[in-house]
Design an enzyme around this catalytic site. Structure first.
Site, PDB file in Angstrom:
ATOM      1  N   CYS A 115       0.816  -1.223   0.000  1.00  0.00           N
ATOM      2  CA  CYS A 115       0.000   0.000   0.000  1.00  0.00           C
ATOM      3  C   CYS A 115       0.842   1.262   0.000  1.00  0.00           C
ATOM      4  O   CYS A 115       0.337   2.343  -0.307  1.00  0.00           O
ATOM      5  CB  CYS A 115      -0.965  -0.021   1.188  1.00  0.00           C
ATOM      6  SG  CYS A 115      -2.156  -1.363   1.045  1.00  0.00           S
ATOM      7  N   HIS A 255      -3.486   7.110   1.839  1.00  0.00           N
ATOM      8  CA  HIS A 255      -3.857   5.792   1.336  1.00  0.00           C
ATOM      9  C   HIS A 255      -5.232   5.419   1.892  1.00  0.00           C
ATOM     10  O   HIS A 255      -5.506   5.621   3.076  1.00  0.00           O
ATOM     11  CB  HIS A 255      -2.802   4.773   1.778  1.00  0.00           C
ATOM     12  CG  HIS A 255      -3.219   3.363   1.509  1.00  0.00           C
ATOM     13  ND1 HIS A 255      -3.512   2.910   0.247  1.00  0.00           N
ATOM     14  CD2 HIS A 255      -3.404   2.315   2.353  1.00  0.00           C
ATOM     15  CE1 HIS A 255      -3.862   1.635   0.316  1.00  0.00           C
ATOM     16  NE2 HIS A 255      -3.803   1.248   1.577  1.00  0.00           N
ATOM     17  N   ASN A 285     -10.031  -0.553  -0.908  1.00  0.00           N
ATOM     18  CA  ASN A 285      -8.566  -0.433  -0.896  1.00  0.00           C
ATOM     19  C   ASN A 285      -8.017  -1.043  -2.195  1.00  0.00           C
ATOM     20  O   ASN A 285      -8.051  -2.263  -2.378  1.00  0.00           O
ATOM     21  CB  ASN A 285      -8.020  -1.169   0.335  1.00  0.00           C
ATOM     22  CG  ASN A 285      -6.501  -1.068   0.452  1.00  0.00           C
ATOM     23  OD1 ASN A 285      -5.827  -0.591  -0.452  1.00  0.00           O
ATOM     24  ND2 ASN A 285      -5.972  -1.536   1.567  1.00  0.00           N
TER      25      ASN A 285
HETATM   26  C1  LIG Z   1      -9.968  -5.288   8.893  1.00  0.00           C
HETATM   27  C2  LIG Z   1     -10.646  -4.335   9.860  1.00  0.00           C
HETATM   28  C3  LIG Z   1     -11.658  -3.495   9.110  1.00  0.00           C
HETATM   29  C4  LIG Z   1     -11.391  -5.146  10.918  1.00  0.00           C
HETATM   30  O1  LIG Z   1     -11.997  -4.274  11.823  1.00  0.00           O
HETATM   31  P1  LIG Z   1     -11.870  -4.541  13.405  1.00  0.00           P
HETATM   32  O2  LIG Z   1     -12.714  -3.529  14.034  1.00  0.00           O
HETATM   33  O3  LIG Z   1     -10.413  -4.578  13.728  1.00  0.00           O
HETATM   34  O4  LIG Z   1     -12.535  -5.951  13.518  1.00  0.00           O
HETATM   35  P2  LIG Z   1     -11.926  -7.296  14.114  1.00  0.00           P
HETATM   36  O5  LIG Z   1     -10.928  -7.865  13.172  1.00  0.00           O
HETATM   37  O6  LIG Z   1     -11.538  -7.060  15.514  1.00  0.00           O
HETATM   38  O7  LIG Z   1     -13.224  -8.188  14.090  1.00  0.00           O
HETATM   39  C5  LIG Z   1     -14.343  -7.871  14.900  1.00  0.00           C
HETATM   40  C6  LIG Z   1     -15.400  -8.912  14.662  1.00  0.00           C
HETATM   41  O8  LIG Z   1     -15.933  -8.767  13.348  1.00  0.00           O
HETATM   42  C7  LIG Z   1     -15.876 -10.001  12.663  1.00  0.00           C
HETATM   43  N1  LIG Z   1     -15.691  -9.765  11.241  1.00  0.00           N
HETATM   44  C8  LIG Z   1     -14.524  -9.703  10.539  1.00  0.00           C
HETATM   45  N2  LIG Z   1     -14.785  -9.433   9.260  1.00  0.00           N
HETATM   46  C9  LIG Z   1     -16.133  -9.320   9.144  1.00  0.00           C
HETATM   47  C10 LIG Z   1     -16.991  -9.051   8.082  1.00  0.00           C
HETATM   48  N3  LIG Z   1     -16.551  -8.825   6.827  1.00  0.00           N
HETATM   49  N4  LIG Z   1     -18.311  -8.987   8.316  1.00  0.00           N
HETATM   50  C11 LIG Z   1     -18.804  -9.195   9.557  1.00  0.00           C
HETATM   51  N5  LIG Z   1     -18.037  -9.474  10.611  1.00  0.00           N
HETATM   52  C12 LIG Z   1     -16.698  -9.520  10.408  1.00  0.00           C
HETATM   53  C13 LIG Z   1     -14.723 -10.737  13.296  1.00  0.00           C
HETATM   54  O9  LIG Z   1     -14.850 -12.127  13.103  1.00  0.00           O
HETATM   55  C14 LIG Z   1     -14.875 -10.342  14.747  1.00  0.00           C
HETATM   56  O10 LIG Z   1     -15.887 -11.136  15.320  1.00  0.00           O
HETATM   57  P3  LIG Z   1     -15.765 -11.650  16.847  1.00  0.00           P
HETATM   58  O11 LIG Z   1     -15.708 -10.377  17.659  1.00  0.00           O
HETATM   59  O12 LIG Z   1     -16.983 -12.444  17.004  1.00  0.00           O
HETATM   60  O13 LIG Z   1     -14.477 -12.422  16.885  1.00  0.00           O
HETATM   61  C15 LIG Z   1      -9.621  -3.420  10.543  1.00  0.00           C
HETATM   62  O14 LIG Z   1      -8.887  -4.164  11.473  1.00  0.00           O
HETATM   63  C16 LIG Z   1      -8.695  -2.769   9.586  1.00  0.00           C
HETATM   64  O15 LIG Z   1      -9.086  -1.926   8.800  1.00  0.00           O
HETATM   65  N6  LIG Z   1      -7.402  -3.089   9.663  1.00  0.00           N
HETATM   66  C17 LIG Z   1      -6.375  -2.483   8.866  1.00  0.00           C
HETATM   67  C18 LIG Z   1      -6.548  -2.925   7.458  1.00  0.00           C
HETATM   68  C19 LIG Z   1      -5.576  -2.285   6.549  1.00  0.00           C
HETATM   69  O16 LIG Z   1      -5.368  -1.110   6.629  1.00  0.00           O
HETATM   70  N7  LIG Z   1      -5.018  -3.096   5.661  1.00  0.00           N
HETATM   71  C20 LIG Z   1      -4.229  -2.691   4.587  1.00  0.00           C
HETATM   72  C21 LIG Z   1      -2.890  -2.222   5.013  1.00  0.00           C
HETATM   73  S1  LIG Z   1      -2.698  -0.669   4.466  1.00  0.00           S
END
Ligand SMILES: CC(C)(COP(=O)(O)OP(=O)(O)OC[C@H]1O[C@@H](n2cnc3c(N)ncnc32)[C@H](O)[C@@H]1OP(=O)(O)O)[C@@H](O)C(=O)NCCC(=O)NCCS
Length: 334
Positions: A115, A255, A285
């Site tokens: 990214c 980004h 993204n």
């Molecule tokens: C991926 C992201 C959106 C997840 O959000 P989060 O608030 O951290 O969510 P978590 O991973 O803690 O998951 C929370 C819950 O949602 C659930 N979940 C994950 N993806 C899901 C989806 N698509 N739909 C519904 N539920 C989902 C998980 O299983 C978890 O459930 P649980 O609490 O029962 O275990 C976030 O972590 C993020 O944006 N991370 C950085 C990503 C990024 O920038 N990547 C590229 C690098 S630049």
């Protein structure tokens, strides 16, 4: 006359027409439009027809930039392609783009920084222009993320889309161009966001396919926390050493991985909504393409003017971190 700098003199994009909405994804994995919107800010993403290679969309973005600038591909000296989804491991996608657009006098190479790839490519390419080695360099950020998404993994497949953006760099001595940059890598973060197989560590085998190792794996929360911290650190460092604060920034182009990460950086710098580009709701993204696509959104909205102070920032797999400070030079945009 001020010193010779590399300036962005054209922007071009290519976004596939096909749209995948959050509602469409509800039929693929156990997710909801509400979860995706509130956690990420994404409403839809554009996706290529299966089988479309990165070189094809990269070439279209490059051609768009050249058309707007009124230049022929044969006038390009160098092509740098930032991507994590090259057509194949080798040859470089830059070679395939060179052939597709007919850039008969250009050399080129790929750059892998996920990214942060577009920013790394921008600063790398800028050195060739600033030094006088080259006059016209194409910097392309392009990714077909759908080629490496696991449609059984709801935690990653909802986050990404496909797209390509290109900028042309040319020398300017009017105070505009690339003023400063800061980049970091932290390889201890490699395991938190990666595609495990297909390289020399785990060459493709029946086993790697059975174990779904040719897809993106991410520990989202860890990446999220790192990104929020690093966005703040890297932008602050670049601003401080140029005696600037958030109030001096005319436009912040981050980004687009998660709206909450962008807004954390926005609030930290005290930037009003009018100074921040957000288009993640439309594209998701797109990895190396998000920043040039965001520049294009800002141009569409007439939010970029000659001599504006523009701050770019990204965090990505690696981990890779980058920020670039620009004085905008103005580009043809219709
Ligand atoms: C991926 C992201 C959106 C997840 O959000 P989060 O608030 O951290 O969510 P978590 O991973 O803690 O998951 C929370 C819950 O949602 C659930 N979940 C994950 N993806 C899901 C989806 N698509 N739909 C519904 N539920 C989902 C998980 O299983 C978890 O459930 P649980 O609490 O029962 O275990 C976030 O972590 C993020 O944006 N991370 C950085 C990503 C990024 O920038 N990547 C590229 C690098 S630049």
């Amino acid at each position: 006359m001020s010193e010779r700098r590399a300036a962005i003199t054209a922007v071009g994009t290519f976004v596939p027409q096909r749209v995948l909405t959050n509602a469409d994804l509800e039929k693929v994995v156990d997710t909801s439009d509400q979860w995706i919107r509130t956690r990420t800010g994404i409403e839809r993403r554009h996706v290529v027809e299966p089988g479309t290679p990165t070189s094809e969309i990269a070439a279209k973005a490059a051609e768009d930039a050249l058309r707007r600038r009124g230049l022929a591909a044969s006038e390009v000296d160098l092509i740098v392609v930032a991507t994590v989804t090259p057509d194949m491991l080798f040859p470089a996608t830059a070679c395939l783009v060179q052939e597709r657009i007919g850039a008969s006098h250009a050399w080129g190479f790929d750059l892998s920084a996920a990214c942060s790839g577009f920013l790394y490519a921008l600063t790398t390419a800028a050195q060739f222009v600033k030094s006088g080695a080259h006059q016209r360099v194409l910097v392309i950020g392009a990714d077909v993320m759908t080629a490496i998404l696991d449609w059984q993994d709801r935690s990653t497949c909802v986050l990404f889309g496909d797209g390509a953006g290109a900028v042309l760099l040319e020398p300017r001595s009017d105070g505009t161009g690339l003023l400063d940059f800061a980049h970091e890598v932290d390889g201890s973060g490699a395991c938190f966001l990666h595609m495990p197989a297909g390289g020399s560590l785990h060459p493709a085998s029946h086993q790697t396919v059975d174990q779904r190792l040719h897809f993106i794996k991410q520990q989202g929360q860890h990446v999220y926390k790192y990104a929020v911290r690093k966005f703040a650190e890297i932008t602050e460092r670049v601003l401080l050493r140029n005696d600037l604060t958030g109030t001096d920034v005319d436009l912040f182009v981050a980004h687009q991985a998660n709206i909450r990460i962008i807004e954390a950086a926005q609030h930290r710098m005290g930037l009003p909504e009018s100074k921040v580009v957000k288009n993640i709701h439309e594209y998701g993204n797109t990895t190396a393409a998000t920043i040039p696509l965001a520049l294009a959104s800002a141009l569409d909205q007439k939010r970029l003017h000659p001599h504006d102070t523009v701050l770019l920032a990204a965090v990505g797999a690696g981990f890779t971190v980058g920020s670039v400070l620009l004085r905008w030079s103005g580009v043809p945009w219709d």
